[in-house]
Scaffold this motif. Sequence first.
Motif, PDB file in Angstrom:
ATOM      1  N   ALA A  79      50.090  60.632  32.292  1.00 27.43           N
ATOM      2  CA  ALA A  79      48.896  61.727  32.660  1.00 27.43           C
ATOM      3  C   ALA A  79      47.728  61.969  33.281  1.00 27.43           C
ATOM      4  N   LEU A  80      47.102  61.065  32.692  1.00 26.93           N
ATOM      5  CA  LEU A  80      45.379  59.955  33.412  1.00 26.93           C
ATOM      6  C   LEU A  80      45.566  60.117  34.921  1.00 26.93           C
ATOM      7  N   LEU A  81      46.459  60.047  35.500  1.00 23.40           N
ATOM      8  CA  LEU A  81      46.632  59.781  36.736  1.00 23.40           C
ATOM      9  C   LEU A  81      46.588  60.776  37.210  1.00 23.40           C
ATOM     10  N   ASN A  82      46.288  62.473  36.792  1.00 21.64           N
ATOM     11  CA  ASN A  82      46.287  63.739  37.402  1.00 21.64           C
ATOM     12  C   ASN A  82      44.681  63.646  37.360  1.00 21.64           C
ATOM     13  N   TYR A  83      43.361  62.768  37.050  1.00 24.22           N
ATOM     14  CA  TYR A  83      42.089  63.075  37.334  1.00 24.22           C
ATOM     15  C   TYR A  83      42.550  61.896  38.766  1.00 24.22           C
ATOM     16  N   VAL A  84      43.323  61.024  39.320  1.00 24.04           N
ATOM     17  CA  VAL A  84      42.667  59.752  39.994  1.00 24.04           C
ATOM     18  C   VAL A  84      43.503  60.305  41.008  1.00 24.04           C
ATOM     19  N   VAL A  85      43.990  61.327  41.219  1.00 24.56           N
ATOM     20  CA  VAL A  85      44.969  62.076  42.213  1.00 24.56           C
ATOM     21  C   VAL A  85      44.158  63.093  42.483  1.00 24.56           C
ATOM     22  N   LYS A  86      43.232  63.217  42.308  1.00 24.30           N
ATOM     23  CA  LYS A  86      42.191  64.452  42.149  1.00 24.30           C
ATOM     24  C   LYS A  86      40.964  63.939  42.515  1.00 24.30           C
ATOM     25  N   TYR A  87      40.776  63.026  42.305  1.00 26.48           N
ATOM     26  CA  TYR A  87      39.353  62.222  42.404  1.00 26.48           C
ATOM     27  C   TYR A  87      40.025  61.660  43.809  1.00 26.48           C
ATOM     28  N   ILE A  88      40.556  61.357  44.171  1.00 23.05           N
ATOM     29  CA  ILE A  88      40.729  60.427  45.242  1.00 23.05           C
ATOM     30  C   ILE A  88      41.176  61.476  46.355  1.00 23.05           C
ATOM     31  N   ASN A  89      41.613  62.768  46.391  1.00 21.29           N
ATOM     32  CA  ASN A  89      41.479  63.547  47.009  1.00 21.29           C
ATOM     33  C   ASN A  89      40.912  64.304  47.333  1.00 21.29           C
ATOM     34  N   ARG A  90      39.616  64.615  46.424  1.00 20.38           N
ATOM     35  CA  ARG A  90      38.684  64.686  46.417  1.00 20.38           C
ATOM     36  C   ARG A  90      37.503  64.237  47.964  1.00 20.38           C
ATOM     37  N   LYS A  91      37.421  62.751  47.269  1.00 19.31           N
ATOM     38  CA  LYS A  91      36.197  61.835  48.089  1.00 19.31           C
ATOM     39  C   LYS A  91      37.060  61.032  48.983  1.00 19.31           C
ATOM     40  N   PHE A  92      38.533  61.270  49.074  1.00 22.23           N
ATOM     41  CA  PHE A  92      39.327  60.252  50.213  1.00 22.23           C
ATOM     42  C   PHE A  92      40.192  60.857  51.515  1.00 22.23           C
ATOM     43  N   ARG A  93      40.158  62.262  51.119  1.00 21.73           N
ATOM     44  CA  ARG A  93      41.441  63.358  51.368  1.00 21.73           C
ATOM     45  C   ARG A  93      40.665  62.796  52.994  1.00 21.73           C
ATOM     46  N   ASN A  94      39.633  62.909  54.168  1.00 22.36           N
ATOM     47  CA  ASN A  94      39.480  62.649  54.965  1.00 22.36           C
ATOM     48  C   ASN A  94      40.232  61.390  55.697  1.00 22.36           C
ATOM     49  N   GLN A  95      40.099  60.453  55.159  1.00 18.88           N
ATOM     50  CA  GLN A  95      40.737  59.126  55.647  1.00 18.88           C
ATOM     51  C   GLN A  95      41.868  59.221  55.776  1.00 18.88           C
ATOM     52  N   LEU A  96      42.238  59.584  54.443  1.00 17.63           N
ATOM     53  CA  LEU A  96      44.227  59.733  54.183  1.00 17.63           C
ATOM     54  C   LEU A  96      44.459  60.513  55.612  1.00 17.63           C
ATOM     55  N   ILE A  97      44.053  61.715  56.033  1.00 16.06           N
ATOM     56  CA  ILE A  97      44.425  62.716  56.618  1.00 16.06           C
ATOM     57  C   ILE A  97      44.744  62.029  58.102  1.00 16.06           C
ATOM     58  N   ASN A  98      43.929  60.873  58.571  1.00 12.12           N
ATOM     59  CA  ASN A  98      43.878  60.065  59.215  1.00 12.12           C
ATOM     60  C   ASN A  98      45.932  59.261  59.771  1.00 12.12           C
ATOM     61  N   ASN A  99      46.487  59.132  58.419  1.00 11.44           N
ATOM     62  CA  ASN A  99      47.374  57.526  58.224  1.00 11.44           C
ATOM     63  C   ASN A  99      48.607  59.245  58.010  1.00 11.44           C
ATOM     64  N   GLU A 100      49.470  59.877  59.155  1.00  8.88           N
ATOM     65  CA  GLU A 100      49.282  61.071  58.226  1.00  8.88           C
ATOM     66  C   GLU A 100      50.982  60.801  57.310  1.00  8.88           C
ATOM     67  N   ALA A 101      51.571  59.551  57.230  1.00 11.16           N
ATOM     68  CA  ALA A 101      52.990  59.492  56.420  1.00 11.16           C
ATOM     69  C   ALA A 101      51.879  58.931  55.019  1.00 11.16           C
ATOM     70  N   ILE A 102      51.130  58.695  55.051  1.00 15.29           N
ATOM     71  CA  ILE A 102      51.400  58.161  53.752  1.00 15.29           C
ATOM     72  C   ILE A 102      50.027  59.386  53.135  1.00 15.29           C
ATOM     73  N   TYR A 103      49.165  60.153  54.452  1.00 15.91           N
ATOM     74  CA  TYR A 103      48.549  61.355  53.788  1.00 15.91           C
ATOM     75  C   TYR A 103      50.104  62.132  53.269  1.00 15.91           C
ATOM     76  N   GLN A 104      51.268  62.678  53.157  1.00 15.81           N
ATOM     77  CA  GLN A 104      52.060  63.524  52.740  1.00 15.81           C
ATOM     78  C   GLN A 104      52.565  62.912  51.630  1.00 15.81           C
ATOM     79  N   LEU A 105      52.788  61.262  51.469  1.00 17.03           N
ATOM     80  CA  LEU A 105      53.589  61.183  50.168  1.00 17.03           C
ATOM     81  C   LEU A 105      52.511  61.154  49.505  1.00 17.03           C
TER      82      LEU A 105
END
Length: 135
Positions: free
Chosen positions: A20-46
């Motif tokens: 349940a706590l992971l909800n906040y963590v993944v939203k935080y990562i998406n908010r702060k690091f989305r641009n970096q994650l998009i650079n690696n399509e496979a990691i971003y899709q996962l």
Amino acid sequence: MLKEIGGFLGDIVYILFLLALLNYVVKYINRKFRNQLINNEAIYQLFIKLMKFTVKNHRYFGLMAIIFLLLHTAVQMSLHGINITGTIAAVIMLAEIGLGYYGSKVKKKGKTWLKAHRVISVLLLISIFIHLALG
């Protein structure tokens, strides 16, 4: 054997709370690091699949945590009686679930609710650690 069941149920409660706590963590990562994650399509899709699963099931993880908490409490109380650190953690978890339920039902709840929900999550995590350490 009942002692092992009680411990196992407690582990399930802890795992469900972390999910349940992971909800906040993944939203935080998406908010702060989305641009970096998009650079690696496979990691971003996962990551997106993980985020969708986590967000979609957040309330169910909380609901199942309460169910397993009640089972854990029943077993542990039958074996050991009342445990102060466990009782404190359980009360905090019930408050957290209550806030979550409120948040899912009330449409105009404001930001104070969300801040309280997050603060209580941290308090719950600390109380669980104390319960496990002193149990």
